[in-house]
Design an enzyme around this catalytic site. Structure first.
Site, PDB file in Angstrom:
ATOM      1  N   HIS A   1       0.842  -1.197   0.000  1.00  0.00           N
ATOM      2  CA  HIS A   1       0.000   0.000   0.000  1.00  0.00           C
ATOM      3  C   HIS A   1       0.881   1.252   0.000  1.00  0.00           C
ATOM      4  O   HIS A   1       0.820   2.090   0.883  1.00  0.00           O
ATOM      5  CB  HIS A   1      -0.862  -0.071   1.251  1.00  0.00           C
ATOM      6  CG  HIS A   1      -1.971   0.920   1.377  1.00  0.00           C
ATOM      7  ND1 HIS A   1      -1.791   2.272   1.256  1.00  0.00           N
ATOM      8  CD2 HIS A   1      -3.284   0.741   1.634  1.00  0.00           C
ATOM      9  CE1 HIS A   1      -2.950   2.870   1.456  1.00  0.00           C
ATOM     10  NE2 HIS A   1      -3.873   1.977   1.682  1.00  0.00           N
TER      11      HIS A   1
ATOM     12  N   GLU B   1      -1.029   1.257  -5.279  1.00  0.00           N
ATOM     13  CA  GLU B   1      -0.864   0.045  -4.483  1.00  0.00           C
ATOM     14  C   GLU B   1      -0.832  -1.189  -5.370  1.00  0.00           C
ATOM     15  O   GLU B   1      -1.664  -1.328  -6.274  1.00  0.00           O
ATOM     16  CB  GLU B   1      -2.014  -0.025  -3.472  1.00  0.00           C
ATOM     17  CG  GLU B   1      -2.153   1.276  -2.653  1.00  0.00           C
ATOM     18  CD  GLU B   1      -3.445   1.379  -1.882  1.00  0.00           C
ATOM     19  OE1 GLU B   1      -3.948   2.521  -1.709  1.00  0.00           O
ATOM     20  OE2 GLU B   1      -3.980   0.326  -1.476  1.00  0.00           O
TER      21      GLU B   1
HETATM   22  O1  TA6 Z   1      -6.142   1.632  -0.202  1.00  0.00           O
HETATM   23  C1  TA6 Z   1      -7.044   2.639  -0.064  1.00  0.00           C
HETATM   24  C2  TA6 Z   1      -7.733   2.488   1.277  1.00  0.00           C
HETATM   25  O2  TA6 Z   1      -8.361   1.257   1.381  1.00  0.00           O
HETATM   26  C3  TA6 Z   1      -8.668   3.670   1.491  1.00  0.00           C
HETATM   27  O3  TA6 Z   1     -10.001   3.305   1.420  1.00  0.00           O
HETATM   28  C4  TA6 Z   1      -8.275   4.226   2.841  1.00  0.00           C
HETATM   29  O4  TA6 Z   1      -9.038   3.772   3.850  1.00  0.00           O
HETATM   30  C5  TA6 Z   1      -6.826   3.803   2.932  1.00  0.00           C
HETATM   31  O5  TA6 Z   1      -6.775   2.541   2.348  1.00  0.00           O
HETATM   32  C6  TA6 Z   1      -6.188   3.856   4.285  1.00  0.00           C
HETATM   33  O6  TA6 Z   1      -6.608   2.829   5.095  1.00  0.00           O
HETATM   34  P1  TA6 Z   1      -6.119   2.789   6.637  1.00  0.00           P
HETATM   35  O7  TA6 Z   1      -6.700   1.546   7.206  1.00  0.00           O
HETATM   36  O8  TA6 Z   1      -4.610   2.758   6.604  1.00  0.00           O
HETATM   37  O9  TA6 Z   1      -6.622   4.051   7.276  1.00  0.00           O
END
Ligand code: TA6
Length: 295
Positions: free
Chosen positions: A167, A269
């Protein structure tokens, strides 16, 4: 289990120490690049090619304490992505980014410095929403390019299915002048509005963006017109790509994210999620990998 096997010899380019919050961190100063990796989550929090500018973004407000994921860098999402489908109490993006990984190898390969981290099932993971026996090995190669690979092996006597994502938070000078190319022609799910048809233009940013592209193995390029820098993201063993920027309201709603910080980052990601989730037979392995280079 200690963070580092007592017998592990470190090359002079790798130093193990305590970082923010007193968390164990490996600092790499190699001939062609520098990096920082926290053992908690095997979380890359910095990479800078020698002579260049930082490529990996971290929030100034990231917390460094148990049970809270770091904000920024390269969180490893495993064995599920985002909310768990049936267990609302399970942590977002799985347990891997909250777990203590072991540094099992540290070597110099040419001008690159290569670290290998290992995570296996524990009492805590076996009590989680994904109780399977597994081994995950994460290789971080630091140099003029950054190469990451996550290899998961099923240690069960039955097939297992999981999702995974690297990510990655990439640093940009101005998100409004940034575009992500390479996903043209791929349909996607906008997590805010639902399924959307493929587009013919690169992704540009003028609002909260949270997109899941499936069945795509495309290389993407993040170009920031305000600096002219292009970051190429070339992946293998990955059929999904997620593009995310929280924009104003979501940024303001996150305690570990500065209100204006959304202008300086974009997540691209490298994933296998939803329909692209991986199913492994007993003893089988799958490797997802990605390479970042500056063009
Ligand atoms: O990858 C995108 C995502 O799933 C968004 O929806 C947002 O929530 C982000 O990840 C961050 O997630 P986190 O759990 O690290 O706050």
């Amino acid at each position: 289990m200690s963070a580092v096997p007592p017998t592990l010899e470190l090359p002079s380019s790798v130093e193990l120490g305590l970082g923010q919050g007193g968390l164990a961190v490996a600092r790499v100063v190699g001939p062609t690049g520098t990096a920082e990796v926290y053992l908690r989550g095997a979380h890359v929090t910095a990479w800078t090619p020698t002579g260049g500018a930082p490529v990996i973004w971290m929030s100034e407000k990231s917390q460094f304490r148990p049970g809270v994921p770091l904000r920024g860098g390269v969180p490893i999402c495993f064995p599920w992505f985002a909310g768990h489908p049936t267990d609302a109490t399970a942590p977002s993006h799985g347990f891997a980014r909250l777990a203590d990984w072991q540094l099992v190898e540290a070597t110099e390969v040419g001008t690159d410095v290569v670290l290998v981290f290992s995570l296996t099932d524990s009492e805590a993971t076996r009590a989680s929403a994904w109780p399977h026996r597994f081994e995950a090995r994460y290789t971080v190669s630091v140099g003029a390019e950054l190469a990451l690979s996550l290899r998961v092996t099923n240690r069960e006597s039955a097939p297992v299915t999981y999702e995974e994502a690297l990510h990655t938070y990439l640093a940009v000078a101005d998100i409004r002048q940034t575009e992500v190319a390479g996903l043209e022609g791929a349909a996607f799910t906008d997590r805010l509005t639902g399924p959307r048809p493929a587009e013919t233009e690169p992704v540009r940013f003028a609002a909260e963006t949270d997109r899941i592209y499936q069945a795509t193995t495309a290389t993407t390029t993040v170009t920031d017109a305000s600096t002219g820098r292009a970051i190429t993201v070339a992946k293998q063993g990955s059929a999904s790509t997620v593009v995310w920027n929280p924009w104003i309201d979501k940024a303001a709603g996150m305690a570990d994210f500065g209100d204006d910080e959304y202008t300086g980052m974009v997540c691209v990601e490298t994933c296998n999620i939803r329909d692209d989730a991986i199913t492994l037979a007993p003893g089988a392995s799958h490797e997802l990998s990605v390479r970042y280079s500056i063009g």
